[in-house]
Design an enzyme around this catalytic site. Sequence first.
Site, mmCIF file in Angstrom:
data_model
loop_
_atom_site.group_PDB
_atom_site.id
_atom_site.type_symbol
_atom_site.label_atom_id
_atom_site.label_comp_id
_atom_site.label_asym_id
_atom_site.label_seq_id
_atom_site.Cartn_x
_atom_site.Cartn_y
_atom_site.Cartn_z
ATOM 1 C CG HIS A 7 -1.809 1.088 1.442
ATOM 2 N ND1 HIS A 7 -1.419 2.292 1.993
ATOM 3 C CD2 HIS A 7 -3.112 1.215 1.127
ATOM 4 C CE1 HIS A 7 -2.460 3.116 1.999
ATOM 5 N NE2 HIS A 7 -3.490 2.479 1.488
ATOM 6 N N PRO A 8 0.427 2.372 -0.542
ATOM 7 C CG PRO A 8 -0.609 3.795 -2.061
ATOM 8 C CD PRO A 8 -0.826 2.542 -1.281
ATOM 9 N NE ARG A 9 1.052 6.278 6.213
ATOM 10 C CZ ARG A 9 0.413 6.312 7.366
ATOM 11 N NH1 ARG A 9 -0.860 6.580 7.409
ATOM 12 N NH2 ARG A 9 1.064 6.088 8.493
ATOM 13 C CE LYS A 10 0.714 -0.716 4.982
ATOM 14 N NZ LYS A 10 0.142 -0.786 6.258
ATOM 15 C CB VAL A 11 9.272 0.819 3.296
ATOM 16 C CG1 VAL A 11 9.369 1.303 4.717
ATOM 17 C CG2 VAL A 11 9.179 -0.690 3.240
#
Length: 389
Positions: free
Chosen positions: A192-196
């Site tokens: 997901h875009p919040r992950k690294v």
Amino acid sequence: MRLLVRPWIGTLPLMIRINVPNLGKEELEAVVSVLESGYMTQGPKATEFENAIGNYISGSPGIATSSATTALHLILETLGIGPGDEVIIPDFTFPATGNAIVQSGATPVIIDVNLDTFNLNPQNLEQAISPRTKAIIPVHVFGLCADVDAIRKVVAKFHPIFIIEDAACALGSKYFGRSAGTLGDFACFSFHPRKVITTGEGGMLMFRNNEFKSRARQLSTHGGGKTSQTDPYLLFSINGFNYRLSDINAAIGIEQLKKIDRILDNKFKLAQFYIQRLRNNEDISFQVVPEGYVHNFQSLVIKLKNGIDRDWVIRQLFDFGIESTLGTYSLSLQPAFQKWISFATPVGQSLHHSTLTLPLFEGLTFENIEYICNKLESILRNHSAFLER
Ligand SMILES: *Cc1c(COP(=O)(O)O)cnc(C)c1O
């Protein structure tokens, strides 16, 4: 600076976001080449991505999925965990961890976490284990590994219980030299875009050994399989799902993974800058990283002293053009989990109210952090005045 702008907040010219993925022409070209190939579902790029993630964590190749949530649900279904079974999870996590269990028909058993690391507290584990316990899903919250060895030690006293890491946030994190994703029997990653690193949406299911892998693969793609390579079509011997990752997403992931060392190195330096800058502020404490752990700083989460109105702080930061949010959720405070509460979770609930995620991503500058810290400290100084109103 373009990347810092949050275009849909029209009245604010500039917003420092919590996270901005670093996507460049490499990802763009990779997507274009998949489109040109005409092969867009799970295919050669997904296989390449599965191998690359396996190599990166010094484990075996995973199964690329549409998300970490579907990877978690897939492994529960693969193991035959369902109605009448129990799966233990920490209270302080993104609700997807619990939802995957509910979707399998099993019962989530929610236990409290540690106030310093924010992770599942192994001391709370034994009381929660019953003859129905089939699995434990320790969460590596914000990327910091849960104490998996301590968990395994408790579990070893009982019947076989699977350990499934929710490593959604933890790609690149280490636990006594071993990579997150190799610590349990199975693990999931999220892109997901919040992950690294990101693929837009996407995930991967990892395996310590390959015992359940072919069943998981079959379940991930409608339950169809071939008994021999020469079969002209599939045989559907089980009822499966469509949890595949498309080659379009996988191609982005392959390029993202090539950048991960640089991304993590940058995030680490920026996180250290925050920690040095705020370490003497008595209103603030940080997630404690125990000796032997490497935190990937997927998110930088601080804990505010008791009595500070965290939601007020979020609104004040927003007015200065700084995006922030809570750390993550206490499941026991969510209406959707009320019927599964069997243990008190005061620590998880207090973290739900006291934690604050600050912006951290490659591309943030030391000047940005100086600005954020100055504003945060002045907001905290003003907090007592706010309380007196
Ligand atoms: C992000 C996250 C998930 C969900 O990942 P998706 O890929 O969005 O399904 C699950 N668990 C934790 C701890 C997460 O942070």
